[in-house]
Write a protein that holds these residues in place. Structure first.
Motif, PDB file in Angstrom:
ATOM      1  N   ARG A  36       0.704  -1.086   0.039  1.00  0.00           N
ATOM      2  CA  ARG A  36       0.048   0.111   0.164  1.00  0.00           C
ATOM      3  C   ARG A  36       0.699   1.266   0.025  1.00  0.00           C
ATOM      4  NH1 ARG A  36      -5.005  -1.717   0.648  1.00  0.00           N
ATOM      5  NH2 ARG A  36      -4.968  -3.634   1.915  1.00  0.00           N
TER       6      ARG A  36
ATOM      7  N   ASP B 222      -6.383   8.432  -1.171  1.00  0.00           N
ATOM      8  CA  ASP B 222      -7.574   8.256  -2.018  1.00  0.00           C
ATOM      9  C   ASP B 222      -8.635   7.771  -1.094  1.00  0.00           C
ATOM     10  OD1 ASP B 222      -6.386   9.448  -4.086  1.00  0.00           O
ATOM     11  OD2 ASP B 222      -6.090   7.609  -5.069  1.00  0.00           O
TER      12      ASP B 222
ATOM     13  N   ALA C  18      -2.860   5.644  -2.173  1.00  0.00           N
ATOM     14  CA  ALA C  18      -4.027   4.943  -1.997  1.00  0.00           C
ATOM     15  C   ALA C  18      -4.787   5.260  -0.709  1.00  0.00           C
ATOM     16  CB  ALA C  18      -3.526   3.459  -1.898  1.00  0.00           C
TER      17      ALA C  18
END
Lengths: 403, 226
Positions: A261, A268, A265
């Motif tokens: 990750r 977002d 991400a």
């Protein structure tokens, strides 16, 4: 005519000031809520974005499961090992730094002071990944990392709790659970992150010491990597994925039993959640605007009834139906707009107060303010239409006879 | 100037219908001062409301300077009231919590007169009824006679051709009534046609002609010597 109607509306509001204010309260609350929610949402979103960006947009988190959170569901996942970290560092050239990370909540003691804190087992790359700087002392020596010696680097919150008199902890020995470790360095202050977590509330120890003394196993529940600035994040991800799949003996069609990750991400996800929450809360606030509009309609209907004779007089001296319609529509709109303006000021006040309270960015979006005011006026027009129509449809002689 | 031909006014329908005005024929010349008298329920106020374009006859024709008022739309009727007529009511019908000046200036708003001119003309109208020192008083701060003067000022501020007065002295004592009537007569002498409903002979005596109504029919009329 329009300006006269506007002045007349102001006069009517002043004549029944208390009633007008109470009527406009629904609009005030609705607009204030929408303004505050949207602006606070934007402020929070920006602060989170900024905060996460500060953490580093080129950081990748490697977790030995597809679950969210460090470690995921460890009962069903194969943890990383120190060897994984070593091989990744050696084979993925786009990585600038990689640190295994293991965390536990431990009671720290020094003399008669004690404090429950977070102990993190890492290597020296951890400080580069997390942009930690030393205030005093030094980082770990390679030999300390290799052998897992009882040394530690302490965050400022822990220092404040264990060393309340302000003495330097470097060189002293503090107890972590059942063992003692020598403080070899202290970290600079970082303060709270966007989620309110105190980043200075930690004690950092060599990962090997952590495994031996605290966790009792060689599992590595999380690896943090810093990708070189020149390498695209996706490219580094692919390289890491290849190495880890090989390390974990995954067949070609088998799904990853680990996850990679990035902060982007996470950003977002946070942004989506914040936007969704903002929209949902704004929708709830908008309902109070509709309720406010119904309140305005109710009072305007009362006003039309109370002023039936006045309507008759105005018609007798030559007012047309449309003149009466415009007059009452303007009154409703002015009342609603007034509520909107008060709500706007209140909303901005709430935004500023909450932003300061939560230590997030103060964002006053002018577009939302304009939209909210226009919406308030539209509510006035929409809910004022029925009473205004009722007033304008009156027969002059019936209106004049009204007692 | 004004011609009513076979005017009927019926309220309600069927068995509950009330025939208030029956075949009224009436002609009023420009500059006349006409008083309409009659007992309660004789139809005098209904007749006045029709003349004032506030109410419509059930049948018959109403012409004003050859214009057929019956055929007017609601908007045209409003314009007729706005530019041709001035109204004085028994209960004064002033706007509460609104100064004498604003009350008088109000009809001018609908004529599209600018704020400064409105103020000047309203002040002038209030001066003509002797209330130049009361322009900022609200109706509740004025006596009955003064309130009616404000109402008269409001009626004449638009320079109407016809003044419609419904019991203009109904709420006043004798002395104030005569003062008001002198005022109305003075406007009539300046060329404004006055049509007034009253039930008092001495008030009607200010008119040049009195029409007596009974049960919706013109019973007789009398012309007064000036």
């Amino acid at each position: 005519m329009l300006f006269s109607a506007f002045l007349q509306a102001i006069r009517e509001i002043r004549r029944n000031l208390m009633r007008s204010m109470l009527t406009a309260m629904g609009i005030v609350i609705g607009i204030a809520s929408v303004i505050a929610i949207v602006n606070i949402g934007k402020g929070a979103s920006e602060s989170i974005t900024k905060s996460v960006s500060n953490l580093g947009s080129n950081i990748l988190y490697l977790m030995p499961s597809q679950e969210h959170g460090p470690g995921g569901n460890s009962a069903f996942t194969k943890p990383f090992t120190m060897k994984d970290a070593e091989i990744l560092k050696a084979s993925v050239l786009s990585l600038e730094a990689i640190s295994p990370v293991a965390t536990a909540s431990v009671m720290a003691l020094y003399k008669d002071q004690n404090y429950q804190t977070s102990v993190r087992g890492v290597n020296n790359d951890y400080f580069a990944v997390q942009k930690w700087e030393l205030k005093e002392g030094r980082f770990f020596e390679p030999s300390e990392l290799r052998t897992g010696q009882n040394v530690c680097i302490v965050g400022q919150t822990v220092i404040g709790k264990l060393f309340p008199l302000g003495e330097s902890p470097v060189g002293t020995k503090i107890r972590l659970q059942k063992f003692s470790c020598e403080v070899i360095g202290t970290l600079n202050t970082k303060g709270a992150n966007t989620f309110g977590t105190d980043q200075d509330d930690l004690v950092v120890v060599p990962i090997k010491m952590f495994q031996r003394r605290i966790s009792g196993n060689e599992d590595v529940p999380l690896m943090m990597t810093l990708v070189k600035e020149i390498t695209p994040l996706e490219e580094a991800k692919v390289q890491i994925e290849q190495v880890l799949r090989e390390r974990r003996h995954l067949k070609e069609k088998e799904e990853n039993n680990f996850s990679i990750r990035s902060m982007t991400a996470l950003l977002d996800t946070i942004s989506n959640v914040t936007s969704m929450l903002t929209v949902m809360l704004s929708a709830v606030a908008a309902i109070s605007l509709v309720v406010g509009g119904i309140g305005i309609m109710n009072i305007m209907l009362v006003s039309v009834t109370e002023r039936t004779r006045e309507i008759g007089i105005r018609m007798a001296v030559g007012a047309m139906a449309k003149d009466i319609l415009i007059q009452f529509l303007i009154e409703a709109t002015v009342l609603s707009a007034l509520g909107g303006i008060i709500g706007l000021v209140l909303g901005i006040g709430i935004t500023v107060a909450v932003a300061y309270g939560l230590d997030i960015a103060v964002i006053i979006d002018p577009a939302i303010s304009v939209i909210a005011l226009v919406f308030a006026m539209l509510i006035g027009i929409f809910f004022g239409l029925l009473p205004a129509k009722k007033a304008s449809n009156m027969n002059p002689i019936d209106a004049l006879r009204y007692e | 100037m004004i011609k009513l031909t076979q005017i009927n006014k019926i309220y309600g329908s069927g068995g509950a219908a009330t025939h208030v005005l029956k075949n009224i024929d009436l002609e009023i010349k420009q500059g006349e001062f006409v008083a309409i008298m009659g007992p309660s329920g004789s139809g005098k106020s209904t007749l006045l409301n029709i003349l004032g374009a506030l109410d419509e006859p059930s049948s018959g024709s109403y012409t004003f300077l050859d214009a057929n008022i019956n055929s007017f739309s609601k908007e045209q009727l409003a314009l007729f009231r706005r530019y041709i007529l001035g109204f004085i009511f028994q209960g004064f019908n002033l706007l509460k919590k609104t100064s004498a000046l604003e009350n008088v200036a109000m009809p001018l708003i609908y004529q599209g007169v600018g704020a400064n001119e409105r103020r000047e003309r309203a002040q002038s109208a209030l001066s003509s009824v002797g209330l130049e020192s009361h322009i900022n008083y609200n109706p509740n701060e004025l006596s009955g006679g003064q309130q009616q003067r404000v109402a008269i000022a409001r009626a004449i501020v638009t320079n109407p051709q016809v003044l419609i007065a419904d019991e203009p002295t109904g709420n006043l004592d004798t002395q104030r009534s005569h003062e008001i009537m002198e005022l109305i007569r003075s406007f009539n002498k300046n060329g404004i046609t006055v049509i007034m409903v009253t039930h008092e002979e001495d008030i009607a005596s200010f008119a040049t002609r009195t029409i007596y109504l009974r049960d919706g029919v013109i019973e007789r009329e009398r012309t007064h010597a000036l």
